[in-house]
Design a protein around this motif. Structure first.
Motif, PDB file in Angstrom:
ATOM      1  N   GLU A 186       0.811  -1.216   0.000  1.00  0.00           N
ATOM      2  CA  GLU A 186       0.000   0.000   0.000  1.00  0.00           C
ATOM      3  C   GLU A 186       0.847   1.271   0.000  1.00  0.00           C
ATOM      4  N   ASP A 187       1.930   1.295   0.768  1.00  0.00           N
ATOM      5  CA  ASP A 187       2.755   2.508   0.787  1.00  0.00           C
ATOM      6  C   ASP A 187       3.387   2.764  -0.581  1.00  0.00           C
ATOM      7  N   SER A 188       3.730   1.702  -1.295  1.00  0.00           N
ATOM      8  CA  SER A 188       4.264   1.867  -2.650  1.00  0.00           C
ATOM      9  C   SER A 188       3.204   2.433  -3.579  1.00  0.00           C
ATOM     10  N   ARG A 189       1.987   1.941  -3.438  1.00  0.00           N
ATOM     11  CA  ARG A 189       0.887   2.466  -4.260  1.00  0.00           C
ATOM     12  C   ARG A 189       0.692   3.958  -4.019  1.00  0.00           C
ATOM     13  N   GLN A 190       0.719   4.354  -2.759  1.00  0.00           N
ATOM     14  CA  GLN A 190       0.499   5.759  -2.419  1.00  0.00           C
ATOM     15  C   GLN A 190       1.638   6.640  -2.925  1.00  0.00           C
ATOM     16  N   ARG A 191       2.872   6.182  -2.755  1.00  0.00           N
ATOM     17  CA  ARG A 191       4.015   6.963  -3.230  1.00  0.00           C
ATOM     18  C   ARG A 191       4.004   7.087  -4.749  1.00  0.00           C
ATOM     19  N   ALA A 192       3.681   6.001  -5.449  1.00  0.00           N
ATOM     20  CA  ALA A 192       3.611   6.046  -6.913  1.00  0.00           C
ATOM     21  C   ALA A 192       2.490   6.983  -7.358  1.00  0.00           C
ATOM     22  N   ALA A 193       1.358   6.914  -6.681  1.00  0.00           N
ATOM     23  CA  ALA A 193       0.232   7.789  -7.029  1.00  0.00           C
ATOM     24  C   ALA A 193       0.603   9.258  -6.830  1.00  0.00           C
ATOM     25  N   ARG A 194       1.343   9.561  -5.769  1.00  0.00           N
ATOM     26  CA  ARG A 194       1.789  10.938  -5.530  1.00  0.00           C
ATOM     27  C   ARG A 194       2.687  11.423  -6.665  1.00  0.00           C
ATOM     28  N   ARG A 195       3.614  10.568  -7.056  1.00  0.00           N
ATOM     29  CA  ARG A 195       4.526  10.951  -8.141  1.00  0.00           C
ATOM     30  C   ARG A 195       3.776  11.142  -9.454  1.00  0.00           C
ATOM     31  N   LEU A 196       2.783  10.309  -9.684  1.00  0.00           N
ATOM     32  CA  LEU A 196       1.988  10.460 -10.903  1.00  0.00           C
ATOM     33  C   LEU A 196       1.144  11.731 -10.858  1.00  0.00           C
ATOM     34  N   ALA A 197       0.678  12.100  -9.683  1.00  0.00           N
ATOM     35  CA  ALA A 197      -0.062  13.352  -9.550  1.00  0.00           C
ATOM     36  C   ALA A 197       0.849  14.537  -9.863  1.00  0.00           C
ATOM     37  N   HIS A 254       2.552  18.750 -13.819  1.00  0.00           N
ATOM     38  CA  HIS A 254       3.539  19.284 -14.752  1.00  0.00           C
ATOM     39  C   HIS A 254       3.026  19.198 -16.189  1.00  0.00           C
ATOM     40  N   LEU A 255       2.422  18.075 -16.521  1.00  0.00           N
ATOM     41  CA  LEU A 255       1.917  17.879 -17.880  1.00  0.00           C
ATOM     42  C   LEU A 255       0.831  18.900 -18.208  1.00  0.00           C
ATOM     43  N   GLU A 256      -0.049  19.147 -17.260  1.00  0.00           N
ATOM     44  CA  GLU A 256      -1.096  20.140 -17.470  1.00  0.00           C
ATOM     45  C   GLU A 256      -0.481  21.531 -17.637  1.00  0.00           C
ATOM     46  N   ARG A 266      12.197  22.051 -20.022  1.00  0.00           N
ATOM     47  CA  ARG A 266      12.450  21.802 -18.594  1.00  0.00           C
ATOM     48  C   ARG A 266      11.255  21.111 -17.952  1.00  0.00           C
ATOM     49  N   GLN A 267      10.072  21.575 -18.300  1.00  0.00           N
ATOM     50  CA  GLN A 267       8.877  20.962 -17.726  1.00  0.00           C
ATOM     51  C   GLN A 267       8.692  19.529 -18.231  1.00  0.00           C
ATOM     52  N   ILE A 268       9.001  19.303 -19.483  1.00  0.00           N
ATOM     53  CA  ILE A 268       8.922  17.934 -20.010  1.00  0.00           C
ATOM     54  C   ILE A 268       9.888  17.034 -19.248  1.00  0.00           C
ATOM     55  N   LYS A 269      11.076  17.535 -18.982  1.00  0.00           N
ATOM     56  CA  LYS A 269      12.064  16.763 -18.220  1.00  0.00           C
ATOM     57  C   LYS A 269      11.554  16.479 -16.805  1.00  0.00           C
ATOM     58  N   ALA A 270      10.855  17.427 -16.216  1.00  0.00           N
ATOM     59  CA  ALA A 270      10.287  17.224 -14.880  1.00  0.00           C
ATOM     60  C   ALA A 270       9.239  16.109 -14.915  1.00  0.00           C
ATOM     61  N   VAL A 271       8.425  16.065 -15.957  1.00  0.00           N
ATOM     62  CA  VAL A 271       7.440  14.991 -16.096  1.00  0.00           C
ATOM     63  C   VAL A 271       8.147  13.650 -16.232  1.00  0.00           C
ATOM     64  N   GLN A 272       9.183  13.617 -17.057  1.00  0.00           N
ATOM     65  CA  GLN A 272       9.933  12.372 -17.217  1.00  0.00           C
ATOM     66  C   GLN A 272      10.538  11.919 -15.888  1.00  0.00           C
ATOM     67  N   GLY A 273      11.046  12.867 -15.110  1.00  0.00           N
ATOM     68  CA  GLY A 273      11.609  12.528 -13.811  1.00  0.00           C
ATOM     69  C   GLY A 273      10.551  11.983 -12.863  1.00  0.00           C
ATOM     70  N   ALA A 274       9.378  12.596 -12.865  1.00  0.00           N
ATOM     71  CA  ALA A 274       8.296  12.118 -12.002  1.00  0.00           C
ATOM     72  C   ALA A 274       7.850  10.720 -12.419  1.00  0.00           C
ATOM     73  N   LEU A 275       7.767  10.466 -13.718  1.00  0.00           N
ATOM     74  CA  LEU A 275       7.390   9.130 -14.203  1.00  0.00           C
ATOM     75  C   LEU A 275       8.463   8.106 -13.860  1.00  0.00           C
ATOM     76  N   ASP A 276       9.730   8.480 -14.021  1.00  0.00           N
ATOM     77  CA  ASP A 276      10.824   7.573 -13.645  1.00  0.00           C
ATOM     78  C   ASP A 276      10.768   7.252 -12.156  1.00  0.00           C
ATOM     79  N   GLY A 277      10.470   8.268 -11.355  1.00  0.00           N
ATOM     80  CA  GLY A 277      10.352   8.052  -9.912  1.00  0.00           C
ATOM     81  C   GLY A 277       9.216   7.102  -9.578  1.00  0.00           C
TER      82      GLY A 277
END
Length: 87
Positions: A3-14, A19-21, A39-50
């Motif tokens: 569950e903690d992994s799900r929550q952390r992944a969901a936060r990163r996706l949010a 950023h995408l919006e 720069r913003q695209i790179k931030a999205v990529q970083g969040a997805l990688d995370g």
């Protein structure tokens, strides 16, 4: 997945969604500076990688680490080899 992994992944996706919006909105501005968009695209990529790292760690902890006791270690190795193509 734990569950903690799900929550952390969901936060990163949010974060990635935010950023995408922001990128989408900035592209409506004819004066947007290209480097800012990149720069913003790179931030999205970083969040997805995370998020991917969190999901992978959760999988390793919940499934791979216990594969030997379950007797499906070879299946897990095969699955991981396949998953590594995507990360």
């Amino acid at each position: 997945m734990p569950e903690d992994s799900r929550q952390r992944a969901a936060r990163r996706l949010a974060i990635a969604r935010g950023h995408l919006e922001s990128i989408r909105r900035s592209l409506e501005d004819p004066d947007v500076y290209c480097v800012d968009v990149l720069r913003q695209i790179k931030a999205v990529q970083g969040a997805l990688d995370g998020a991917a790292s969190v999901v992978l760690r959760g999988h390793l902890e919940a499934h791979v680490a216990t594969a030997a006791t379950r007797g499906d270690a070879q299946d897990m190795v095969d699955e991981l080899m396949d998953v590594l193509k995507y990360i």
